[in-house]
Design an enzyme around this catalytic site. Structure first.
Site, PDB file in Angstrom:
ATOM      1  N   TRP A 202      -5.484  -3.014   2.410  1.00 64.41           N
ATOM      2  CA  TRP A 202      -6.136  -4.083   2.809  1.00 64.41           C
ATOM      3  C   TRP A 202      -6.494  -4.719   1.528  1.00 64.41           C
ATOM      4  CZ3 TRP A 202      -5.550  -0.264   5.633  1.00 64.41           C
ATOM      5  CH2 TRP A 202      -5.848  -0.119   7.022  1.00 64.41           C
ATOM      6  N   ILE A 240       1.472  -3.814   2.609  1.00 65.52           N
ATOM      7  CA  ILE A 240       0.012  -4.785   2.327  1.00 65.52           C
ATOM      8  C   ILE A 240      -0.230  -5.422   3.424  1.00 65.52           C
ATOM      9  CG2 ILE A 240      -0.549  -6.878   1.150  1.00 65.52           C
ATOM     10  CD1 ILE A 240      -0.217  -4.492  -0.857  1.00 65.52           C
ATOM     11  N   LYS A 241      -1.797  -5.520   3.782  1.00 65.69           N
ATOM     12  CA  LYS A 241      -2.465  -5.916   4.918  1.00 65.69           C
ATOM     13  C   LYS A 241      -3.265  -7.289   4.286  1.00 65.69           C
ATOM     14  CE  LYS A 241      -6.033  -5.636   8.294  1.00 65.69           C
ATOM     15  NZ  LYS A 241      -7.462  -5.126   8.911  1.00 65.69           N
ATOM     16  N   GLN A 242      -2.963  -8.188   4.769  1.00 66.81           N
ATOM     17  CA  GLN A 242      -3.493  -9.709   4.399  1.00 66.81           C
ATOM     18  C   GLN A 242      -3.819 -10.398   5.529  1.00 66.81           C
ATOM     19  OE1 GLN A 242      -5.403 -11.255   2.273  1.00 66.81           O
ATOM     20  NE2 GLN A 242      -4.109 -10.507   0.761  1.00 66.81           N
TER      21      GLN A 242
END
Length: 359
Positions: A202, A240-242
């Site tokens: 995150w 990737i968490k965005q």
């Protein structure tokens, strides 16, 4: 599976702008785009072990999106991050961890992401039925006065013993604690890879004083969030968490004390490599994930009055930008179970629809 006509209907007045947009920044041919062979084509070139590749493949093969190269993940760590009362009062059945996992299964998700406590309490019943993504660190809201820091709530070995396919963590880039968090998470991800688990980061920004300038909030600026992504893939996050970007120009607006320049950027970032269109803003995030070598999943955001339409918009933007999927929680679990399942299926249908193409 929804047709393109159904997606157009759900998008409403914004359909033409989102579905007809043609990006002129990073050509789609330059990106490493999702597909059924993504693990073979991309991750197998890395230093990841066969066990990590197997767990990545397990996630990509599970649920309604299995075999597509896209991910739909249900994240429910808000019981700590936002307090259980704030998170579960709208639908009290989710105080019971079994119902969280059941929602992910009924919703056709690739994986369920939650805390050590939630997943550990039902691991023997569900860990073999849906991939577990164990969140290693959290921000808790019990310290007085409230403070914001991601601290470890358990070990990587605990997640491994639970049968997890992956571990997740948050870094608050830009916060006073970010240097320690980067070291903590880098070490944890290295150990997770040693044990054969995938890693999801995150990549959030947090600096209330510094990233708010003249009434404008730059916590979701494309250039700042993209650089957070670039740092995330540097410590070898596989996914990737965005947050979805809402504006741009953070590096130009934010100043160090005394009005001094913050960070470094280049005018071409804004004139050639990005535009104001949400698909281009998100594509810049994808580009900073090593041109898509690490999959970008955007968050679904808070629950509100138009959750279905907003979720569809987010999915269309992510897919057309070259992203890898959504990690949507509150829009699904803060409403009746059937409605939550409907929203999860609806966003998955965007990724399954051939009519929604890469811009």
């Amino acid at each position: 599976m929804a047709s393109i006509d159904k997606i157009v209907e759900l998008l409403g007045d914004g359909a033409d702008d989102l579905l007809g947009f043609e990006s002129k920044t990073f050509p789609k041919e330059s990106l490493h785009l999702p597909g059924p062979d993504f693990v073979d084509r991309i991750y197998s070139q890395t230093d990841r072990s066969p066990r990590v590749l197997a767990n990545l493949q397990r996630m990509f093969d599970h649920g309604r999106l299995g075999g597509s190269g896209y991910l739909s993940i249900l994240p429910v760590d808000q019981g700590i991050e936002h307090t259980a009362g704030a998170s579960f009062a709208p639908n009290p059945e989710y105080y019971d961890p079994a119902n969280i996992v059941e929602l992910a299964i009924e919703g056709g998700c690739n994986a369920v992401a939650s805390t050590f406590g939630v997943l550990g309490s039902v691991a023997r019943k569900y860990a073999h039925k849906i991939p577990f993504l164990v969140k290693l660190n959290h921000n808790e809201l019990m310290s007085w006065p409230n403070s914001y820091d991601q601290i470890m709530f358990g070990s990587v070995e605990q997640a491994y013993d639970m049968g997890a396919a992956a571990v997740g963590a948050t870094i608050y880039f830009g916060s006073p604690e970010s240097s320690r968090q980067i070291v903590d998470v880098a070490r944890a991800f290295h150990r997770a890879h040693e044990l054969g688990m995938a890693t999801v980061l995150w990549c959030y920004l947090r600096n209330k004083e510094g990233y708010n300038v003249d009434g404008v909030d730059y916590h979701a600026a494309a250039d700042l969030t993209a650089q957070a992504n670039h740092l995330g893939v540097t410590i070898q996050a596989d996914i990737i968490k965005q947050k979805m970007p809402t504006n741009n120009g953070g590096f130009n607006a934010v100043k160090n004390p005394g009005g001094k320049t913050f960070g470094k950027t280049d005018a071409r970032v804004y004139s050639q490599l990005c535009s104001d269109h949400p698909i281009d803003l998100t594509r810049y995030q994808v580009a900073n994930c090593y041109m898509g070598r690490a999959g970008l999943i955007n968050s679904g955001g808070a629950s509100g009055d138009n959750d279905l339409q907003q979720a569809i918009e987010t999915a269309v933007i992510n897919k057309r930008a070259g992203g890898t999927g959504l990690i949507l929680g509150r829009k699904a679990f803060q409403r009746p179970r059937a409605e939550g399942v409907e929203i999860l299926h609806a966003i998955q249908d965007v990724y399954l629809c051939d009519g929604v193409t890469i811009a």
